[in-house]
Write a protein that holds these residues in place. Structure first.
Motif, PDB file in Angstrom:
ATOM      1  N   THR A 112      -9.276  -6.909   1.801  1.00  0.00           N
ATOM      2  CA  THR A 112      -8.109  -7.070   0.919  1.00  0.00           C
ATOM      3  C   THR A 112      -7.335  -5.762   0.770  1.00  0.00           C
ATOM      4  OG1 THR A 112      -9.571  -6.736  -1.000  1.00  0.00           O
ATOM      5  CG2 THR A 112      -9.082  -9.003  -0.361  1.00  0.00           C
ATOM      6  N   ALA A 115      -5.165  -5.652   3.691  1.00  0.00           N
ATOM      7  CA  ALA A 115      -4.054  -6.583   3.488  1.00  0.00           C
ATOM      8  C   ALA A 115      -2.991  -5.963   2.570  1.00  0.00           C
ATOM      9  CB  ALA A 115      -4.570  -7.900   2.896  1.00  0.00           C
ATOM     10  N   CYS A 116      -3.432  -5.216   1.550  1.00  0.00           N
ATOM     11  CA  CYS A 116      -2.470  -4.521   0.686  1.00  0.00           C
ATOM     12  C   CYS A 116      -1.651  -3.520   1.494  1.00  0.00           C
ATOM     13  CB  CYS A 116      -3.210  -3.783  -0.439  1.00  0.00           C
ATOM     14  SG  CYS A 116      -3.934  -4.834  -1.709  1.00  0.00           S
ATOM     15  N   ALA A 119       1.011  -5.184   3.727  1.00  0.00           N
ATOM     16  CA  ALA A 119       1.970  -6.081   3.072  1.00  0.00           C
ATOM     17  C   ALA A 119       3.404  -5.733   3.469  1.00  0.00           C
ATOM     18  CB  ALA A 119       1.811  -6.008   1.560  1.00  0.00           C
ATOM     19  N   GLN A 120       4.202  -6.772   3.720  1.00  0.00           N
ATOM     20  CA  GLN A 120       5.590  -6.578   4.136  1.00  0.00           C
ATOM     21  C   GLN A 120       6.599  -6.920   3.048  1.00  0.00           C
ATOM     22  OE1 GLN A 120       6.333  -5.196   7.230  1.00  0.00           O
ATOM     23  NE2 GLN A 120       4.109  -4.908   7.122  1.00  0.00           N
ATOM     24  N   ASN A 121       6.102  -7.468   1.946  1.00  0.00           N
ATOM     25  CA  ASN A 121       6.988  -7.782   0.827  1.00  0.00           C
ATOM     26  C   ASN A 121       6.176  -7.746  -0.459  1.00  0.00           C
ATOM     27  OD1 ASN A 121       5.909 -10.575   0.312  1.00  0.00           O
ATOM     28  ND2 ASN A 121       6.708 -10.902   2.390  1.00  0.00           N
ATOM     29  N   GLU A 124       3.332 -10.542  -0.994  1.00  0.00           N
ATOM     30  CA  GLU A 124       2.116 -10.320  -0.219  1.00  0.00           C
ATOM     31  C   GLU A 124       1.245  -9.242  -0.865  1.00  0.00           C
ATOM     32  OE1 GLU A 124       3.017  -9.417   3.823  1.00  0.00           O
ATOM     33  OE2 GLU A 124       4.031 -11.323   4.217  1.00  0.00           O
ATOM     34  N   LEU A 125       1.863  -8.180  -1.353  1.00  0.00           N
ATOM     35  CA  LEU A 125       1.109  -7.098  -1.984  1.00  0.00           C
ATOM     36  C   LEU A 125       0.462  -7.571  -3.281  1.00  0.00           C
ATOM     37  CD1 LEU A 125       0.214  -4.170  -2.088  1.00  0.00           C
ATOM     38  CD2 LEU A 125       2.414  -3.580  -3.119  1.00  0.00           C
ATOM     39  N   VAL A 127      -0.450 -10.672  -4.150  1.00  0.00           N
ATOM     40  CA  VAL A 127      -1.555 -11.583  -3.836  1.00  0.00           C
ATOM     41  C   VAL A 127      -2.768 -10.794  -3.342  1.00  0.00           C
ATOM     42  CG1 VAL A 127      -2.317 -13.435  -2.301  1.00  0.00           C
ATOM     43  CG2 VAL A 127      -0.057 -13.559  -3.369  1.00  0.00           C
ATOM     44  N   ALA A 128      -2.529  -9.837  -2.445  1.00  0.00           N
ATOM     45  CA  ALA A 128      -3.631  -9.033  -1.918  1.00  0.00           C
ATOM     46  C   ALA A 128      -4.276  -8.186  -3.010  1.00  0.00           C
ATOM     47  CB  ALA A 128      -3.130  -8.143  -0.785  1.00  0.00           C
TER      48      ALA A 128
END
Length: 593
Positions: A112, A115-116, A119-121, A124-125, A127-128
């Motif tokens: 995770t 994933a942070c 993140a592209q937006n 996404e950040l 949620v991660a």
């Protein structure tokens, strides 16, 4: 260790054996030390991520185009997910095996975190970050129980002291490490490196912990307290969400309704847990833990202390970055003396405990933190609109020293009266209270701090206006336009400092927000240097003044914590037919040095 705890063989084979005493679960010296190191690396990661994001927020906001509300959720969703999952995570660890859940959650935390970083937006950040918080809770809820099983009771003061020291230092070093990583801009990753740094730490934690930690699974497997899970998770969310977003949203009536619902949910949760415990079930939170005065009062101390700790670091960060215009690196490095003091205090704490006892050590640590905050308030001069770093170093070191002295023995004190049957539940309860304390501290301190910014506005604006009038006499601005320039400056400065967001320019007052051509643009360009200097002065004056007032309040809170800590050493005469006796235990008074 009772028959309800099982330590699976370290070879990972099936056929776990029932352990009848802690001696059978504790590992050999070298293996236990390596397993402890793995646990501490995990603790360092999860606590680092509670503060490291603050320093990178301006950069990730620019790159991702995050709105104000999205910025808020980037910061708060981690803590919300963390706090709301801890109690449930402790139960899952007992059911599935604490080693298995710990290692699995470390892997999930790394995934995770990546994933942070990718993140592209903003969505996404966010949620991660939420998933990262859940992973952190699953990891954190196993740590205390695992450490307790690795070492005999006689060594718990030392190992829990190390645990507390590492957790405190990680939170203190978050701004420092974040500032260094963002400024270094490794491989052009910028703010993303604050998440990527968890990859090597996670790999190290897994390598050290796997096969060395005891499994610690409850036998026989008990039913999960689903009602407790639902009530505690929803209740904590309804409590913490308004605290996290209240100031940003202006505390609308809906948030007060949510707080009222949170109180009802948590009262219902206590009722369900009481009934389940009386019926011989396995509640999510064992309320018999609170029959121990040290456990109950220790949680109160933890709640208060982490409120002060979180409030202090928030006000330092916002005063330096928004008030004084410091860079991320410079702001982070300002926390370094505090972290150095924390390390020294953590090392010295066990020796202090052996000499004066845990209660007096906690009181001493709280007083030292209070003295450090008070001295910092004394050396700051709001009228100068600046922070003298050399003058602040000694108070910061003293404050960090007190934090290290306090945090190191806190876990030992809270868990002193736990048994193998209750330590698992306590492992989820202790960090939950810390997170609640941090959330309450942030909510209360931000309200007070920004209220103080507004109260400083009149004096700050008047002083800056006088200074601006004098400086404009030596500027190219025609005399006829000087008074309108100073009036507009005063109006904009007052509107900004008395608004709900004094860290941002008021509407219609943003740089470049007016006409870009004509007479107004010419005058703005001519008065530009003087206006910039006046703006920096008025904002710095207000924020530093608010910071000073907040420091005095936090110092007072430290005195209260010290007084409560001292009462831990008071002996209570046991009453016949009450307390432990009613539960078939021998009534005794815990011994305190």
């Amino acid at each position: 260790m009772t028959g309800t705890d099982v330590a699976e063989s370290h070879s990972g084979k099936s056929g776990a054996r029932r352990s009848s005493a802690p001696r059978e679960v504790t590992a050999s010296g070298r293996s236990a030390a390596l397993a402890l190191t793995g646990c501490l690396v995990g603790v360092f990661m999860q606590m680092l991520d509670t503060t490291i994001v603050n320093i990178a927020l301006p950069d990730l906001t620019r790159e991702l185009g995050a709105s104000t509300s999205e910025q808020l959720f980037v910061l708060s969703v981690y803590t919300l997910a963390f706090a709301c999952t801890l109690l449930t995570a402790a139960t899952l660890g007992g059911r599935l095996g604490r080693r298995r859940v710990f290692v699995g959650s470390v892997i999930a935390f790394v995934v995770t975190s990546m994933a942070c970083g990718l993140a592209q937006n903003p969505l996404e950040l966010i949620v991660a970050r939420g998933a990262q918080g859940v992973s952190a809770a699953l990891m954190s809820a196993q740590t205390l129980a695992l450490i307790a099983a690795l070492f005999p009771k006689s060594r718990h003061p030392l190992v829990f002291g190390v645990y507390g020291a590492v957790a405190g230092l990680a939170a203190m070093l978050g701004p420092v490490i974040g500032g260094v990583l963002v400024t270094a801009d490794i491989a052009g990753w910028g703010w993303r490196t604050i998440f990527f740094v968890n990859l090597p730490m996670g790999v190290a934690a897994c390598a050290l912990a796997w096969r060395r930690l005891p499994q610690l699974r409850d036998r026989p497997a008990t039913r999960i307290d689903l009602a407790g899970v639902a009530l505690s998770s929803v209740g904590l969310f309804l409590l913490l969400y308004p605290l996290a977003v209240g100031r940003e949203m202006g505390w609308p009536p809906l948030l007060w309704v949510l707080l009222a619902l949170a109180a009802l949910m948590l009262i219902a949760f206590v009722g369900v847990e009481k009934r389940l415990l009386r019926g011989g079930g396995t509640p999510l939170l064992r309320l018999d833990l609170f029959t121990s005065r040290r456990f109950a009062l220790g949680l109160v101390l933890s709640l208060l202390f982490f409120s002060v700790f979180a409030g202090f670091f928030f006000t330092v960060s916002i005063t330096t970055q928004f008030g004084l215009g410091y860079s991320a690196l410079r702001t982070g490095l300002l926390a370094l003396p505090f972290a150095i003091g924390g390390a020294l205090g953590s090392v010295a704490s066990p020796q202090v405990v052996s000499r004066i006892g845990a209660a007096r050590t906690l009181a001493l640590g709280a007083l030292l933190l209070g003295v450090g905050l008070a001295c910092l308030a004394v050396v700051l001069r709001p009228e100068t609109a600046m922070l003298s770093v050399p003058a602040a170093i000694a108070p910061l070191v003293v404050g960090g020293l007190g934090t290290g002295v306090f945090v190191a023995p806190l876990q030992t004190t809270i868990l002193a009266d736990t048994s193998p049957e209750t330590v698992g539940s306590a492992s989820g309860c202790v960090p939950t209270v810390q997170q609640i304390g941090a959330s309450i501290g942030l909510a209360v301190v931000t309200v007070f701090f920004f209220g103080q910014v507004a109260s400083q506005a009149e004096t700050a604006v008047s002083s800056a206006r006088t200074q601006l009038t004098a400086e404009l006499r030596d500027s190219p601005v025609e005399p006829i336009f000087r008074e309108p320039v100073t009036q507009r400056f005063a109006d904009c400065a007052s509107a900004q400092l008395t608004s709900a967001h004094p860290e941002r320019p008021a509407a219609g007052c943003q740089p470049g927000g007016g006409d870009t051509t004509g007479m107004a643009a010419t005058i703005a360009a001519q008065a530009g240097p003087q206006l910039h200097h006046a703006t920096r002065t008025v904002v710095a004056h207000s924020f530093v003044g608010a910071f000073v007032a907040t420091l005095w309040v936090l110092a007072g809170a430290c005195v209260l914590i010290a007084i409560l800590s001292g009462t831990l050493g008071l002996r209570r005469r046991p009453r016949l037919g009450s307390g432990y006796q009613n539960r078939g235990h021998t009534a005794r008074t815990p011994r305190h040095r």
